[in-house]
Write an enzyme that holds these catalytic residues in place. Sequence first.
Site, mmCIF file in Angstrom:
data_model
loop_
_atom_site.group_PDB
_atom_site.id
_atom_site.type_symbol
_atom_site.label_atom_id
_atom_site.label_comp_id
_atom_site.label_asym_id
_atom_site.label_seq_id
_atom_site.Cartn_x
_atom_site.Cartn_y
_atom_site.Cartn_z
ATOM 1 N N HIS A 142 47.953 82.536 29.280
ATOM 2 C CA HIS A 142 46.551 82.140 29.078
ATOM 3 C C HIS A 142 46.249 82.088 27.584
ATOM 4 O O HIS A 142 46.796 82.874 26.811
ATOM 5 C CB HIS A 142 45.600 83.163 29.728
ATOM 6 C CG HIS A 142 44.165 82.983 29.333
ATOM 7 N ND1 HIS A 142 43.335 82.095 29.966
ATOM 8 C CD2 HIS A 142 43.439 83.527 28.318
ATOM 9 C CE1 HIS A 142 42.132 82.116 29.369
ATOM 10 N NE2 HIS A 142 42.176 82.977 28.371
ATOM 11 N N GLU A 154 36.245 86.624 25.794
ATOM 12 C CA GLU A 154 37.511 87.133 26.321
ATOM 13 C C GLU A 154 38.113 88.272 25.482
ATOM 14 O O GLU A 154 38.730 89.185 26.032
ATOM 15 C CB GLU A 154 38.514 85.980 26.429
ATOM 16 C CG GLU A 154 38.091 84.954 27.477
ATOM 17 C CD GLU A 154 38.993 83.730 27.531
ATOM 18 O OE1 GLU A 154 39.941 83.635 26.712
ATOM 19 O OE2 GLU A 154 38.759 82.871 28.399
ATOM 20 N N ASN A 176 51.374 79.676 35.755
ATOM 21 C CA ASN A 176 51.735 78.962 34.522
ATOM 22 C C ASN A 176 51.908 79.888 33.306
ATOM 23 O O ASN A 176 51.669 79.512 32.162
ATOM 24 C CB ASN A 176 50.737 77.833 34.259
ATOM 25 C CG ASN A 176 49.317 78.342 34.110
ATOM 26 O OD1 ASN A 176 49.095 79.557 34.075
ATOM 27 N ND2 ASN A 176 48.364 77.437 33.994
ATOM 28 N N TYR A 223 37.487 85.243 34.789
ATOM 29 C CA TYR A 223 37.483 83.793 35.017
ATOM 30 C C TYR A 223 36.162 83.304 35.611
ATOM 31 O O TYR A 223 36.146 82.283 36.303
ATOM 32 C CB TYR A 223 38.635 83.414 35.944
ATOM 33 C CG TYR A 223 39.980 83.260 35.246
ATOM 34 C CD1 TYR A 223 40.187 82.270 34.272
ATOM 35 C CD2 TYR A 223 41.060 84.080 35.574
ATOM 36 C CE1 TYR A 223 41.415 82.120 33.652
ATOM 37 C CE2 TYR A 223 42.299 83.926 34.957
ATOM 38 C CZ TYR A 223 42.465 82.941 33.998
ATOM 39 O OH TYR A 223 43.694 82.777 33.388
ATOM 40 N N LYS A 251 50.719 86.270 31.900
ATOM 41 C CA LYS A 251 50.229 86.462 33.266
ATOM 42 C C LYS A 251 51.276 87.199 34.120
ATOM 43 O O LYS A 251 52.431 87.365 33.702
ATOM 44 C CB LYS A 251 49.900 85.081 33.859
ATOM 45 C CG LYS A 251 48.761 84.355 33.131
ATOM 46 C CD LYS A 251 48.423 83.029 33.814
ATOM 47 C CE LYS A 251 47.283 82.316 33.114
ATOM 48 N NZ LYS A 251 46.835 81.107 33.877
HETATM 49 N N1 UDP Z 1 44.462 76.797 37.900
HETATM 50 C C1 UDP Z 1 44.856 76.533 39.211
HETATM 51 N N2 UDP Z 1 44.660 75.272 39.718
HETATM 52 C C2 UDP Z 1 44.081 74.262 38.996
HETATM 53 C C3 UDP Z 1 43.669 74.538 37.677
HETATM 54 C C4 UDP Z 1 43.884 75.811 37.153
HETATM 55 O O1 UDP Z 1 45.391 77.416 39.888
HETATM 56 O O2 UDP Z 1 43.919 73.152 39.520
HETATM 57 C C5 UDP Z 1 44.674 78.142 37.335
HETATM 58 C C6 UDP Z 1 45.790 78.198 36.288
HETATM 59 O O3 UDP Z 1 46.431 79.466 36.383
HETATM 60 C C7 UDP Z 1 45.000 78.044 35.016
HETATM 61 C C8 UDP Z 1 43.744 78.857 35.313
HETATM 62 O O4 UDP Z 1 43.473 78.557 36.687
HETATM 63 O O5 UDP Z 1 45.720 78.519 33.900
HETATM 64 C C9 UDP Z 1 42.535 78.540 34.490
HETATM 65 O O6 UDP Z 1 42.300 77.148 34.553
HETATM 66 P P1 UDP Z 1 41.951 76.315 33.240
HETATM 67 O O7 UDP Z 1 41.486 74.972 33.673
HETATM 68 O O8 UDP Z 1 41.046 77.123 32.378
HETATM 69 O O9 UDP Z 1 43.394 76.141 32.548
HETATM 70 P P2 UDP Z 1 43.982 76.781 31.188
HETATM 71 O O10 UDP Z 1 42.845 76.917 30.212
HETATM 72 O O11 UDP Z 1 44.598 78.107 31.551
HETATM 73 O O12 UDP Z 1 45.012 75.783 30.738
HETATM 74 MG MG MG Z 2 41.036 77.877 30.474
#
Ligand code: UDP
Ligand code: MG
Length: 137
Positions: free
Chosen positions: A115, A126, A112, A49, A9
């Site tokens: 992805h 994706e 974080n 997303y 990211k």
């Molecule tokens: N995210 C966020 N706040 C939250 C949860 C997720 O900003 O409470 C962001 C974070 O960058 C995350 C992305 O949205 O990686 C997609 O969320 P997901 O639940 O799919 O998490 P991932 O699969 O990336 O672990």
């Molecule tokens: Mg996810």
Amino acid sequence: MERTLSIVKPDGVRKNVIGEVIRRFEHAGLRIAGLRMLRMSVKDAEAFYVVHKERPFYASLAQFMSEGPIVVMVVEGENAISRVRQIMGATNPKEAAPGTIRADFASDIEHNIVHGSDSANSAAYEIPFFFPTIEIF
Ligand code: UDP
Ligand code: MG
């Protein structure tokens, strides 16, 4: 063999950990089958997303993901989807297991670093979002 889509990211690119993320995947025996650097528009990030469009963090996430270049990659191997997720660690770096990418480098739940597709269905959406067949090896 399974394929998954991973992204370094904008925060990961900024923190100079592109190579570190790739190294951890390769070190785990996974193979990089496609690789590219690009910058998404806000609209691109919203489309990527779209599953999260009702979530409170959607707008902020789309903004963040388009704020700078990213590195997108297709990662291939046995159980690649779940293994990439393990190497990444939990979404919230405070909950991520020690030694995972997010535990080591992420600053907060949004920023974080990395992805990874969460299922075969997600990977099927994706991977072609970024990669035409002729760019996957
Ligand atoms: N995210 C966020 N706040 C939250 C949860 C997720 O900003 O409470 C962001 C974070 O960058 C995350 C992305 O949205 O990686 C997609 O969320 P997901 O639940 O799919 O998490 P991932 O699969 O990336 O672990
Ligand atoms: Mg996810």
